[in-house]
Scaffold this motif. Structure first.
Motif, PDB file in Angstrom:
ATOM      1  N   SER A  67     -57.224 -43.838  53.394  1.00 40.02           N
ATOM      2  CA  SER A  67     -55.824 -44.279  53.440  1.00 40.02           C
ATOM      3  C   SER A  67     -54.951 -43.037  53.599  1.00 40.02           C
ATOM      4  O   SER A  67     -55.373 -41.919  53.304  1.00 40.02           O
ATOM      5  N   ALA A  68     -53.746 -43.258  54.071  1.00 44.17           N
ATOM      6  CA  ALA A  68     -52.810 -42.143  54.282  1.00 44.17           C
ATOM      7  C   ALA A  68     -52.573 -41.390  52.982  1.00 44.17           C
ATOM      8  O   ALA A  68     -52.513 -40.147  52.961  1.00 44.17           O
ATOM      9  N   GLU A  69     -52.483 -42.127  51.892  1.00 48.17           N
ATOM     10  CA  GLU A  69     -52.236 -41.502  50.585  1.00 48.17           C
ATOM     11  C   GLU A  69     -53.416 -40.608  50.169  1.00 48.17           C
ATOM     12  O   GLU A  69     -53.235 -39.473  49.750  1.00 48.17           O
ATOM     13  N   LYS A  70     -54.645 -41.119  50.293  1.00 51.24           N
ATOM     14  CA  LYS A  70     -55.840 -40.351  49.921  1.00 51.24           C
ATOM     15  C   LYS A  70     -56.020 -39.156  50.861  1.00 51.24           C
ATOM     16  O   LYS A  70     -56.414 -38.077  50.430  1.00 51.24           O
ATOM     17  N   SER A  71     -55.723 -39.356  52.125  1.00 50.22           N
ATOM     18  CA  SER A  71     -55.840 -38.281  53.096  1.00 50.22           C
ATOM     19  C   SER A  71     -54.873 -37.149  52.746  1.00 50.22           C
ATOM     20  O   SER A  71     -55.241 -35.971  52.773  1.00 50.22           O
ATOM     21  N   GLN A  72     -53.650 -37.496  52.392  1.00 50.51           N
ATOM     22  CA  GLN A  72     -52.636 -36.506  52.011  1.00 50.51           C
ATOM     23  C   GLN A  72     -53.046 -35.784  50.727  1.00 50.51           C
ATOM     24  O   GLN A  72     -52.888 -34.566  50.612  1.00 50.51           O
ATOM     25  N   GLU A  73     -53.605 -36.526  49.789  1.00 44.49           N
ATOM     26  CA  GLU A  73     -54.070 -35.961  48.517  1.00 44.49           C
ATOM     27  C   GLU A  73     -55.188 -34.938  48.769  1.00 44.49           C
ATOM     28  O   GLU A  73     -55.188 -33.839  48.206  1.00 44.49           O
TER      29      GLU A  73
END
Length: 135
Positions: A67-73
């Protein structure tokens, strides 16, 4: 008071010592140049940067599957770790450059020893001149 013959003998000894210490200084100076040449190798070593660039690519590939959130993290955490690597590499480079310090210290000590003999010789030549002028 010293005799002129004693002064001449001592001058010969001092000149021998000066020549000896000049050779020692030259040898140490050569070693300093060699150490500096070797330690410069670390500056051009790109292994750490190649590794973290590859790891960033792996993270990018994985990020496409997250997900975009996990990728950013993941990217933020990885950026933190890469900065730690950069700091460690910088510390290593500094430590490598410092390998020359014992050689430079030794050179300085040898130069001081040679200077001491030169000062002694100057004093002796002044004393010799004084004796010759008194005769």
């Amino acid at each position: 008071m010293r005799m002129i013959g004693d002064i001449i003998a001592e001058k010969a000894y001092l000149k021998t010592q000066i020549n000896k210490w000049e050779e020692i200084v030259d040898n140490i100076d050569s070693a300093v140049r060699k150490v500096n040449e070797e330690t410069k190798v670390i500056k051009y070593n790109d292994v750490p940067s190649n590794i973290y660039i590859t790891v960033e690519g792996i993270a990018d590939d994985l990020g496409l599957k997250l997900s975009a959130e996990k990728s950013q993290e993941l990217k933020k955490e990885l950026e933190w770790k890469i900065n730690e690597v950069r700091e460690a590499v910088s510390t290593l480079e500094s430590a490598m450059y410092n390998l020359v310090e014992p050689f430079e210290d030794m050179k300085s000590d040898a130069e001081n020893k040679k200077d001491d003999f030169e000062y002694e010789l100057d004093d002796l030549e002044w004393e010799e001149e004084k004796l010759q002028n008194a005769s």
